[in-house]
Enzyme design. Sequence first.
Site, PDB file in Angstrom:
ATOM      1  N   SER A 118       0.816  -1.212   0.000  1.00  0.00           N
ATOM      2  CA  SER A 118       0.000   0.000   0.000  1.00  0.00           C
ATOM      3  C   SER A 118       0.848   1.259   0.000  1.00  0.00           C
ATOM      4  O   SER A 118       0.356   2.342  -0.309  1.00  0.00           O
ATOM      5  CB  SER A 118      -0.869   0.034   1.260  1.00  0.00           C
ATOM      6  OG  SER A 118      -1.654  -1.111   1.352  1.00  0.00           O
ATOM      7  N   HIS A 139      -1.015  -2.710  -7.222  1.00  0.00           N
ATOM      8  CA  HIS A 139      -1.781  -2.395  -6.010  1.00  0.00           C
ATOM      9  C   HIS A 139      -3.279  -2.537  -6.280  1.00  0.00           C
ATOM     10  O   HIS A 139      -3.899  -1.656  -6.870  1.00  0.00           O
ATOM     11  CB  HIS A 139      -1.420  -0.968  -5.562  1.00  0.00           C
ATOM     12  CG  HIS A 139      -2.046  -0.552  -4.277  1.00  0.00           C
ATOM     13  ND1 HIS A 139      -2.307   0.755  -3.959  1.00  0.00           N
ATOM     14  CD2 HIS A 139      -2.475  -1.280  -3.203  1.00  0.00           C
ATOM     15  CE1 HIS A 139      -2.857   0.827  -2.767  1.00  0.00           C
ATOM     16  NE2 HIS A 139      -2.971  -0.399  -2.285  1.00  0.00           N
ATOM     17  N   ASN A 189      -3.200   5.869  -1.247  1.00  0.00           N
ATOM     18  CA  ASN A 189      -3.113   5.996   0.210  1.00  0.00           C
ATOM     19  C   ASN A 189      -2.572   7.339   0.675  1.00  0.00           C
ATOM     20  O   ASN A 189      -2.827   7.753   1.804  1.00  0.00           O
ATOM     21  CB  ASN A 189      -2.303   4.841   0.786  1.00  0.00           C
ATOM     22  CG  ASN A 189      -3.155   3.592   0.820  1.00  0.00           C
ATOM     23  OD1 ASN A 189      -4.213   3.579   1.445  1.00  0.00           O
ATOM     24  ND2 ASN A 189      -2.749   2.572   0.100  1.00  0.00           N
TER      25      ASN A 189
END
Length: 281
Positions: A118, A139, A189
């Site tokens: 992440s 991802h 993120n």
Amino acid sequence: MQQISVIGSGTMGNGIAHVFAQYGFQVSLVDTDAGALERALVTIAGNLDRQSGAGVITGAAKQAILDRISLHASLGPGVREADLVVEAITENEEVKLRAFRQLDQLAPQHAILATNTSSISITHIAAATQRPDKVVGMHFMNPVPVMKLVEVIRGKATAGSTMQTVVALARQLDKVPVEVNDTPGFVANRVLMPMINEAIFALHEGVATAESIDTVMKLGMAHPMGPLQLADFIGLDVCLSILNVLHEGFGTPKYAPCPLLVDLVAAGKLGKKTGSGFYNY
Ligand SMILES: NC(=O)c1ccc[n+]([C@@H]2O[C@H](COP(=O)([O-])OP(=O)(O)OC[C@H]3O[C@@H](n4cnc5c(N)ncnc54)[C@H](O)[C@@H]3O)[C@@H](O)[C@H]2O)c1
């Protein structure tokens, strides 16, 4: 590309294995925890039932998809024939570096080594191998069978051909790949985690209840799920690890994790996977 090895069979690994098998690839699913492998198979079967009920796959397809997934308790046999490895183990740089050193020794020379991290540097992970040009970020989003996005992350040494192969592969899975460069948290993120952290601070400071904070974001911002519930679904340990990577990587206090998040993780309340976090499950 025919043989895919997925390392780690937790929240993400079982979904990644599911999707590759659904689209016709042979999948070796590897986990050092035998219990995790068994739980993954139960989860995949349950999710296939749901897809079958919704008409996404036929009932007959379910068994064929399950038959394409083999389970392995150790890396060697699990990656011996891999064309692509997708690593989805614990979000910890030391743990991932150790795994990539091993994968580099055990997987065929031609294999691409992708990580579902992440937030951790693809460039650092690649440097643990003798094939940094073949190391890339792939991802996926949670839940993998449902979510369309795959962030494809280019490390400093990732070859253009590796990027092209992984982008094309994501499209074969009916996903939408988005190419990004390698900085802490990438795009997903870096944007999401400060929002989740701020929601936790609001709860910590008594601004509103968890339900109220999530309702504001659902009804006010049209988010399908509130940030605290989303954090529970991601895993609070995973959220904390990502915030630590952002905090250390950018060196600014704006990413410092809320003390309430640190405490919940220390207490073993990791969200949905442990039965409680901001909510009980
Ligand atoms: N949870 C999410 O919503 C989410 C979303 C996108 C990306 N990710 C990333 O995906 C990765 C996995 O996250 P998760 O939530 O699935 O974690 P998880 O804790 O649910 O599962 C991790 C699994 O890896 C296994 N494992 C640990 N070390 C291993 C090793 N050396 N070899 C084989 N298996 C090993 C563990 O037994 C466990 O079953 C992390 O890098 C995380 O940041 C998570």
